[in-house]
Design a protein around this motif. Sequence first.
Motif, PDB file in Angstrom:
ATOM      1  N   THR A  47       0.843  -1.190   0.000  1.00 11.91           N
ATOM      2  CA  THR A  47       0.000   0.000   0.000  1.00 11.91           C
ATOM      3  C   THR A  47       0.880   1.243   0.000  1.00 11.91           C
ATOM      4  O   THR A  47       2.038   1.203   0.424  1.00 11.91           O
ATOM      5  CB  THR A  47      -0.940   0.043   1.227  1.00 11.91           C
ATOM      6  OG1 THR A  47      -0.144   0.000   2.400  1.00 11.91           O
ATOM      7  CG2 THR A  47      -1.916  -1.122   1.212  1.00 11.91           C
ATOM      8  N   ASP A  87      -3.888   3.201  -0.688  1.00 11.45           N
ATOM      9  CA  ASP A  87      -4.274   2.433  -1.877  1.00 11.45           C
ATOM     10  C   ASP A  87      -3.307   1.273  -2.104  1.00 11.45           C
ATOM     11  O   ASP A  87      -2.099   1.400  -1.874  1.00 11.45           O
ATOM     12  CB  ASP A  87      -4.275   3.321  -3.128  1.00 11.45           C
ATOM     13  CG  ASP A  87      -5.523   4.160  -3.251  1.00 11.45           C
ATOM     14  OD1 ASP A  87      -6.387   4.088  -2.357  1.00 11.45           O
ATOM     15  OD2 ASP A  87      -5.640   4.889  -4.257  1.00 11.45           O
ATOM     16  N   ASN A 108      -1.793   1.518  -9.702  1.00 10.60           N
ATOM     17  CA  ASN A 108      -2.657   1.589  -8.539  1.00 10.60           C
ATOM     18  C   ASN A 108      -3.780   0.560  -8.710  1.00 10.60           C
ATOM     19  O   ASN A 108      -4.673   0.729  -9.537  1.00 10.60           O
ATOM     20  CB  ASN A 108      -3.234   3.001  -8.388  1.00 10.60           C
ATOM     21  CG  ASN A 108      -4.015   3.175  -7.116  1.00 10.60           C
ATOM     22  OD1 ASN A 108      -4.763   2.298  -6.709  1.00 10.60           O
ATOM     23  ND2 ASN A 108      -3.853   4.327  -6.492  1.00 10.60           N
ATOM     24  N   THR A 110      -6.078  -0.295  -6.545  1.00  9.83           N
ATOM     25  CA  THR A 110      -7.348   0.235  -6.041  1.00  9.83           C
ATOM     26  C   THR A 110      -8.072   1.011  -7.137  1.00  9.83           C
ATOM     27  O   THR A 110      -9.284   0.873  -7.314  1.00  9.83           O
ATOM     28  CB  THR A 110      -7.111   1.117  -4.802  1.00  9.83           C
ATOM     29  OG1 THR A 110      -6.429   0.345  -3.810  1.00  9.83           O
ATOM     30  CG2 THR A 110      -8.414   1.644  -4.239  1.00  9.83           C
ATOM     31  N   SER A 111      -7.347   1.813  -7.906  1.00  9.75           N
ATOM     32  CA  SER A 111      -7.950   2.570  -9.015  1.00  9.75           C
ATOM     33  C   SER A 111      -8.356   1.669 -10.169  1.00  9.75           C
ATOM     34  O   SER A 111      -9.303   1.966 -10.899  1.00  9.75           O
ATOM     35  CB  SER A 111      -6.967   3.626  -9.533  1.00  9.75           C
ATOM     36  OG  SER A 111      -6.726   4.608  -8.561  1.00  9.75           O
ATOM     37  N   GLU A 127     -11.590  -6.761  -6.394  1.00 14.90           N
ATOM     38  CA  GLU A 127     -10.319  -6.831  -5.663  1.00 14.90           C
ATOM     39  C   GLU A 127      -9.855  -8.256  -5.366  1.00 14.90           C
ATOM     40  O   GLU A 127      -8.667  -8.513  -5.273  1.00 14.90           O
ATOM     41  CB  GLU A 127     -10.434  -6.029  -4.364  1.00 14.90           C
ATOM     42  CG  GLU A 127      -9.105  -5.755  -3.724  1.00 14.90           C
ATOM     43  CD  GLU A 127      -9.197  -4.745  -2.600  1.00 14.90           C
ATOM     44  OE1 GLU A 127      -8.305  -4.767  -1.754  1.00 14.90           O
ATOM     45  OE2 GLU A 127     -10.150  -3.951  -2.575  1.00 14.90           O
TER      46      GLU A 127
END
Length: 184
Positions: A47, A87, A108, A110-111, A127
């Motif tokens: 992260t 993230d 990224n 998360t994006s 995810e």
Amino acid sequence: MKNLKLLLGLTLGLLTACTGKKTAEDTTGVDSLSGEVAVVDSALYGTVGKGTTMHTLELVDENGKQQTYQYNVDVEANVQGGLFSGDRITAVLTSNGKGEQEVQKVVNITSLCGKWTALDRNFEIIEDGTVISTKNMESNPYTQWSMVNCNLVLNRDTFDVLYVGPDSLTIESQKGIFVYKRQK
């Protein structure tokens, strides 16, 4: 007895040789089940830490260990999806010639997760590694995803992540460049 000593010596020699550092030649292998070349993932995962700045990436791994790496946003760094504290990301490092590791590319994760649509495909990257395809016309719907060396792997198709933004995703494979719009 001589043969046993010779065999033992050869075995110890091989074991010692196998514990050395990996070279570029060690990064691929053959999958014994499919016979396909398997690529070893040398990317880092974690992260984004609170210490991340304009030219410094603080990466916190799953054990909570923090590592700091430099990158040059003006020239070399390829950061897709932004660097927001907390993230999940994947990063590939490169040597800068001074014996230090620098960030070469960041994606990224998360994006990247979310619903994406185009004329011929609609899918959601979740995810947990699954993909839900929502267009019934697809002949080969995506069902799973992973990241390998900052490349997006959808089923067996590998894509270079060219752009991840708040409203669009651009990926490239040997078959071409694909652009998706984020669904709300």
